[in-house]
Design a protein around this motif. Sequence first.
Motif, PDB file in Angstrom:
ATOM      1  N   LEU A  57     -12.726  18.132   7.088  1.00  0.00           N
ATOM      2  CA  LEU A  57     -12.302  16.855   5.727  1.00  0.00           C
ATOM      3  C   LEU A  57     -10.632  17.097   6.467  1.00  0.00           C
ATOM      4  O   LEU A  57     -10.199  18.371   7.148  1.00  0.00           O
ATOM      5  CB  LEU A  57     -12.271  17.443   5.221  1.00  0.00           C
ATOM      6  N   PRO A  58      -9.923  15.950   6.085  1.00  0.00           N
ATOM      7  CA  PRO A  58      -8.988  15.877   6.550  1.00  0.00           C
ATOM      8  C   PRO A  58      -7.865  16.963   5.978  1.00  0.00           C
ATOM      9  O   PRO A  58      -8.020  17.280   5.057  1.00  0.00           O
ATOM     10  CB  PRO A  58      -8.075  14.553   7.004  1.00  0.00           C
ATOM     11  N   THR A  59      -6.477  16.878   7.081  1.00  0.00           N
ATOM     12  CA  THR A  59      -6.292  18.429   5.072  1.00  0.00           C
ATOM     13  C   THR A  59      -4.504  18.050   5.577  1.00  0.00           C
ATOM     14  O   THR A  59      -3.912  17.399   6.925  1.00  0.00           O
ATOM     15  CB  THR A  59      -6.228  19.400   6.289  1.00  0.00           C
ATOM     16  N   ARG A  60      -3.714  17.638   4.900  1.00  0.00           N
ATOM     17  CA  ARG A  60      -2.670  18.185   3.995  1.00  0.00           C
ATOM     18  C   ARG A  60      -1.598  18.501   5.165  1.00  0.00           C
ATOM     19  O   ARG A  60      -1.743  19.830   4.692  1.00  0.00           O
ATOM     20  CB  ARG A  60      -2.252  17.708   2.632  1.00  0.00           C
ATOM     21  N   ILE A  61      -0.629  18.405   5.676  1.00  0.00           N
ATOM     22  CA  ILE A  61       0.148  19.266   7.035  1.00  0.00           C
ATOM     23  C   ILE A  61       1.281  19.303   5.576  1.00  0.00           C
ATOM     24  O   ILE A  61       2.283  18.652   4.731  1.00  0.00           O
ATOM     25  CB  ILE A  61       0.660  18.484   7.487  1.00  0.00           C
ATOM     26  N   THR A  62       1.323  20.662   5.413  1.00  0.00           N
ATOM     27  CA  THR A  62       2.117  20.673   4.088  1.00  0.00           C
ATOM     28  C   THR A  62       3.874  21.587   5.247  1.00  0.00           C
ATOM     29  O   THR A  62       5.295  21.562   4.114  1.00  0.00           O
ATOM     30  CB  THR A  62       1.859  22.341   2.855  1.00  0.00           C
ATOM     31  N   ARG A  63       3.732  22.228   6.517  1.00  0.00           N
ATOM     32  CA  ARG A  63       4.901  22.851   6.700  1.00  0.00           C
ATOM     33  C   ARG A  63       4.216  22.680   8.053  1.00  0.00           C
ATOM     34  O   ARG A  63       2.800  23.073   8.650  1.00  0.00           O
ATOM     35  CB  ARG A  63       5.249  24.051   5.971  1.00  0.00           C
ATOM     36  N   LEU A 121       0.764  -0.924   0.406  1.00  0.00           N
ATOM     37  CA  LEU A 121      -0.188  -0.466  -0.162  1.00  0.00           C
ATOM     38  C   LEU A 121       1.292   1.159   0.280  1.00  0.00           C
ATOM     39  O   LEU A 121       1.630   1.090   0.595  1.00  0.00           O
ATOM     40  CB  LEU A 121      -0.807   0.048   1.053  1.00  0.00           C
ATOM     41  N   PRO A 122       0.177   2.151  -0.207  1.00  0.00           N
ATOM     42  CA  PRO A 122       0.605   3.870  -0.627  1.00  0.00           C
ATOM     43  C   PRO A 122       1.607   3.912   0.653  1.00  0.00           C
ATOM     44  O   PRO A 122       0.185   3.521   1.799  1.00  0.00           O
ATOM     45  CB  PRO A 122       0.116   4.585  -1.170  1.00  0.00           C
ATOM     46  N   ALA A 123       2.106   4.884   0.967  1.00  0.00           N
ATOM     47  CA  ALA A 123       2.191   4.915   3.036  1.00  0.00           C
ATOM     48  C   ALA A 123       1.226   6.769   3.188  1.00  0.00           C
ATOM     49  O   ALA A 123       0.732   6.954   2.392  1.00  0.00           O
ATOM     50  CB  ALA A 123       3.620   6.496   2.339  1.00  0.00           C
ATOM     51  N   ARG A 124       0.919   6.407   4.519  1.00  0.00           N
ATOM     52  CA  ARG A 124       0.031   7.506   4.631  1.00  0.00           C
ATOM     53  C   ARG A 124       0.435   8.684   4.558  1.00  0.00           C
ATOM     54  O   ARG A 124       1.220   9.117   5.036  1.00  0.00           O
ATOM     55  CB  ARG A 124      -0.768   6.320   6.410  1.00  0.00           C
ATOM     56  N   ARG A 125      -1.232   8.984   4.357  1.00  0.00           N
ATOM     57  CA  ARG A 125      -0.587  10.533   4.782  1.00  0.00           C
ATOM     58  C   ARG A 125      -0.775  11.019   6.249  1.00  0.00           C
ATOM     59  O   ARG A 125      -0.807  10.688   6.902  1.00  0.00           O
ATOM     60  CB  ARG A 125      -2.129  10.970   4.298  1.00  0.00           C
ATOM     61  N   ALA A 126      -0.147  12.521   6.284  1.00  0.00           N
ATOM     62  CA  ALA A 126       0.335  12.827   7.569  1.00  0.00           C
ATOM     63  C   ALA A 126      -1.110  13.589   8.274  1.00  0.00           C
ATOM     64  O   ALA A 126      -2.024  13.105   7.595  1.00  0.00           O
ATOM     65  CB  ALA A 126       1.178  13.968   7.597  1.00  0.00           C
ATOM     66  N   ARG A 127      -1.126  13.080   9.678  1.00  0.00           N
ATOM     67  CA  ARG A 127      -2.287  13.246  10.075  1.00  0.00           C
ATOM     68  C   ARG A 127      -2.413  15.123  10.675  1.00  0.00           C
ATOM     69  O   ARG A 127      -1.249  15.364  11.166  1.00  0.00           O
ATOM     70  CB  ARG A 127      -1.995  12.362  12.508  1.00  0.00           C
ATOM     71  N   TYR A 128      -3.403  15.381  10.523  1.00  0.00           N
ATOM     72  CA  TYR A 128      -3.760  16.781  11.526  1.00  0.00           C
ATOM     73  C   TYR A 128      -3.925  16.779  12.223  1.00  0.00           C
ATOM     74  O   TYR A 128      -4.130  17.049  13.760  1.00  0.00           O
ATOM     75  CB  TYR A 128      -5.406  17.724  10.038  1.00  0.00           C
TER      76      TYR A 128
END
Length: 162
Positions: A53-59, A24-31
């Motif tokens: 909704l879940p938000t991608r952490i960019t920095r 499976l692909p790597a999990r996304r970062a948790r908000y």
Amino acid sequence: MAFEDPGSPGGTGRIGRAVLAGLLPARRARYSARKVKCSTSRYHLRGQDRPGLPTRITRVQVTIIAPPPDRPAAQPRSRKNQPPGPRPPQPDTRREKVTGIMASQPGSDWAGRDLAAMPGIKPRNMLTQLAEWTRLGFLAKTGQGRYALPEPSGPVTAPASP
């Protein structure tokens, strides 16, 4: 995928390569932090600062704030090197109250219910404590439900006359 077991140890590399190719692909970062659901309510109100909704952490930004130079030094919290101050007087314990009542009439025995009524203690609680105090040696049981202060132990010597 279906695999056939060749029965020889040389064929296990083919199965391992097929498993590694289908990861499976790597999990996304948790908000938000993980939480255990509350068993009493399934419908909690979301906080105003949390996205729907879940938000991608960019920095991630970290800010360190130095204290102002005119801030006074903190007071020490421990008093290990200082002697303890006087303690405030404590109220009499239940046992001290009961033995004080019993000492007002030395040599007589008391019913547990009478001892409970004077300081206003529930009789059931008082009888339990009287049994415990008797077991510990603070009181003596003189009969069924009757208690007295224990007699002083050891030889009693009369004071010397001058």
